[in-house]
Design an enzyme around this catalytic site. Structure first.
Site, PDB file in Angstrom:
ATOM      1  N   ASP A  70       9.468 -18.300   6.761  1.00 44.78           N
ATOM      2  CA  ASP A  70      10.598 -19.005   7.356  1.00 44.78           C
ATOM      3  C   ASP A  70      10.566 -18.989   8.883  1.00 44.78           C
ATOM      4  OD1 ASP A  70      12.872 -20.486   7.020  1.00 44.78           O
ATOM      5  OD2 ASP A  70      14.203 -18.804   6.628  1.00 44.78           O
ATOM      6  N   LYS A  74      26.907 -17.534   8.103  1.00 43.18           N
ATOM      7  CA  LYS A  74      26.253 -18.801   8.409  1.00 43.18           C
ATOM      8  C   LYS A  74      24.952 -18.492   9.136  1.00 43.18           C
ATOM      9  CE  LYS A  74      25.475 -21.833  11.006  1.00 43.18           C
ATOM     10  NZ  LYS A  74      24.144 -22.463  11.370  1.00 43.18           N
ATOM     11  N   PRO A  75      23.799 -18.504   8.433  1.00 40.76           N
ATOM     12  CA  PRO A  75      22.527 -18.242   9.107  1.00 40.76           C
ATOM     13  C   PRO A  75      22.100 -19.455   9.930  1.00 40.76           C
ATOM     14  CG  PRO A  75      22.135 -18.813   6.816  1.00 40.76           C
ATOM     15  CD  PRO A  75      23.634 -18.758   6.992  1.00 40.76           C
ATOM     16  N   LEU A  81      43.166 -16.461  19.267  1.00 42.43           N
ATOM     17  CA  LEU A  81      43.252 -15.018  19.528  1.00 42.43           C
ATOM     18  C   LEU A  81      42.479 -14.197  18.500  1.00 42.43           C
ATOM     19  CD1 LEU A  81      47.017 -14.719  20.575  1.00 42.43           C
ATOM     20  CD2 LEU A  81      45.013 -14.972  22.042  1.00 42.43           C
ATOM     21  N   GLU A 122      26.400 -11.007  20.948  1.00 37.91           N
ATOM     22  CA  GLU A 122      25.128 -10.570  21.521  1.00 37.91           C
ATOM     23  C   GLU A 122      24.400 -11.842  21.916  1.00 37.91           C
ATOM     24  OE1 GLU A 122      20.948  -9.854  21.369  1.00 37.91           O
ATOM     25  OE2 GLU A 122      21.640  -9.448  19.337  1.00 37.91           O
ATOM     26  N   GLY A 162      22.125 -14.118  25.280  1.00 36.26           N
ATOM     27  CA  GLY A 162      20.786 -14.181  25.845  1.00 36.26           C
ATOM     28  C   GLY A 162      20.423 -12.970  26.686  1.00 36.26           C
ATOM     29  N   GLU A 184      16.237 -17.635  30.856  1.00 34.71           N
ATOM     30  CA  GLU A 184      15.658 -17.084  29.628  1.00 34.71           C
ATOM     31  C   GLU A 184      14.691 -18.099  29.020  1.00 34.71           C
ATOM     32  OE1 GLU A 184      17.282 -14.776  25.677  1.00 34.71           O
ATOM     33  OE2 GLU A 184      18.284 -16.644  26.221  1.00 34.71           O
ATOM     34  N   LYS A 186      27.509  -8.677  31.509  1.00 34.20           N
ATOM     35  CA  LYS A 186      27.377  -9.955  32.216  1.00 34.20           C
ATOM     36  C   LYS A 186      27.209 -11.100  31.205  1.00 34.20           C
ATOM     37  CE  LYS A 186      24.017  -8.701  35.124  1.00 34.20           C
ATOM     38  NZ  LYS A 186      23.142  -8.694  36.319  1.00 34.20           N
ATOM     39  N   GLY A 232      26.830 -10.996  26.955  1.00 32.08           N
ATOM     40  CA  GLY A 232      27.830 -10.820  25.925  1.00 32.08           C
ATOM     41  C   GLY A 232      28.613  -9.538  26.030  1.00 32.08           C
TER      42      GLY A 232
END
Length: 484
Positions: A97, A180-181, A249, A255, A257, A387, A457, A460
């Protein structure tokens, strides 16, 4: 025991396999050949609603949250056992995959996924509160309770591990989940749905909806029945996720880049450092948020280290991920490959010197790119600051410790960082000054479920792994009983 069976490419909702409501399907590619290997259901808003409703019914009915932590832990231990018993099938799926080398899938992805569930199984036993000492004539205590329905949205680069890092703590705390992959890499998520059911996780507690981010992901993010969002992905999409969840809310962990710096001081053991450097930027074909694509080298050893890399990097085995000797496989898709090409072309325009690599590889029609080392770029180069998410390393010299730290902290990201030195005092001193969620000394990518990771920063907030992860999947209730 009969093998784990999944329905061909269907959604997993309420413990049942089902087609998308409108019958839509999407192709899944083998990145090593660029060929279609199967199709999976493409969920729409109706399917997401059904999955969230199933998760809500399971939560409200106490099918999972009503179990003791010890009982949830016992089932999660069984999940870890089943992952190990079915390691070959999971490794083959992940390799097919994502394009990961099969040896990497066994050693890293499957092993860590099993460790994740095993670790959080143990933590499920320890979810307790505390009695608080107050001047009131009262008994005051706290309880930790599950949040409810968790939306787990995971990326393409580590589908199995990053699903476990969210589903594991969510289940340990008593929540239910809709997963949700990434649309490019859904296969191990579907396999894990069947495996979780085999382990004894009740119907509706974990649901899997495959589909695109703009449709299925957006519907899940905006659903009023979702109580918390756990997201791993790009910083750009993360900003949207945070803003959207903020409207309702909903708590979010993200997590995002990374663009980590790996600092090599003049006193480093260069033989060991070279191994850490190469691992940091070619691991998972560079598709690693915590990878080390920026190399900062003390000027006194800069040219020497560049020469070593020029000789060593071309010798890293690149090829068919099914070959046990392969270290670097293909990029996960054509768009990821094109992005790397564009950055390397930009590096040339910005005056960068290609030390080695710098081109795609024509292998079986797959999405391969040569591990690439680039020197002579300025720190304000986009290739340095942004990135790339591929097997590309930029190399910059520095003269002082202060300059090294300043360069390391000069990008918007702060997920990981590394220090290569034999000076113990310097290692701790520099680690304290680096703006990163995790710092590795004299190696790279040393990860364990007991060690939390996450960003600062633009990388995340929130932490995955460690007991800290459970903070993101529980809420604290205070109870005060009058003793008058």
């Amino acid at each position: 025991m009969s093998p784990i069976e999944i329905e061909p490419g269907r959604l997993f909702v309420g413990g049942q396999w089902r087609e998308a409501a409108d019958g839509a399907r999407t192709e899944v590619l083998d990145p090593s050949r660029g060929a279609v290997v199967t199709t999976v259901a493409e969920a729409g808003a109706t399917d997401v609603d059904a999955a969230v409703r199933a998760a809500r019914e399971a939560f409200d009915g106490g099918a999972w949250s009503g179990l003791s932590g010890r009982e949830r832990g016992r089932i999660l231990h069984r999940v870890a056992e089943l992952i190990r018993e079915n390691a070959d099938e999971l490794a083959q799926l992940e390799s097919l995959d994502v394009g990961k080398p099969i040896s990497l899938c066994h050693a890293v992805d499957v092993t860590n996924a099993a460790n994740d569930y095993e670790y959080f199984a143990a933590l499920a036993h320890s979810l307790d509160g505390a009695v608080r000492n107050t001047p009131m004539n009262a008994l005051a205590y706290t309880k930790r309770e599950p949040l409810g329905v968790v939306a787990a949205i995971t990326p393409f680069n580590f589908p199995l591990i990053l699903a476990g890092s969210k589903i594991g703590p969510a289940l340990a705390a008593g929540n239910t989940v809709v997963h949700k992959p990434a649309d490019e890499t859904p296969l191990s998520a579907l396999y894990m749905a069947a495996l979780l059911q085999r382990a004894g996780v009740p119907d509706g507690v974990v649901n899997v909806v495959t589909g695109t981010g703009p449709v299925a992901g957006e519907a899940l993010l905006r659903h009023h029945g979702v109580d918390k969002v756990a997201f791993t992905g790009s910083t750009a999409i993360g900003r949207h996720v945070a803003a959207t969840a903020g409207e309702a809310l909903k708590p979010v962990t993200m997590e995002l880049g990374g663009n980590a710096a790996n600092i090599v001081f003049e006193d480093a053991d260069l033989e060991k450092a070279v191994g850490a450097i190469i691992k940091a930027f070619v691991f998972n074909t560079g598709q690693f948020c915590m990878g080390g694509p920026r190399l900062l080298v003390a000027r006194s050893v800069h040219s020497t280290l560049l020469g070593i890399l020029a000789d060593a990097v071309p010798g890293v085995p690149v090829g068919d991920p099914r070959d046990p000797g392969t270290v670097v496989g293909p990029m996960a898709g054509e768009k990821h490959l094109k992005k790397v090409e564009e950055y390397v072309d930009l590096a040339r325009k910005e005056g960068g010197r290609i030390v080695c690599g710098g081109a795609r590889l024509d292998l079986d029609g797959g999405f391969y790119y040569q591990p690439t080392v680039i020197a002579d770029l300025s720190n304000d180069s986009r290739v340095v600051q942004e990135e790339i998410f591929g097997p590309v390393l930029t190399v910059q010299p520095f003269d002082t410790e202060d300059e090294a730290v300043a360069l390391a902290n000069s990008t918007p990201y702060g997920l990981a960082s590394g220090v290569q030195t034999t000076n113990l005092a310097r290692a701790h001193r520099v680690a304290d000054r680096l703006q990163a969620g995790i710092v590795w000394i004299n190696d790279w990518a040393m990860l364990d479920p007991a060690v939390p990771f996450g960003g600062v920063k633009d990388s995340g907030y929130g932490r995955e792994y460690g007991p800290e992860a459970l903070d993101a999947y529980t809420k604290v209730k205070s109870v005060v009983v009058s003793l008058d």
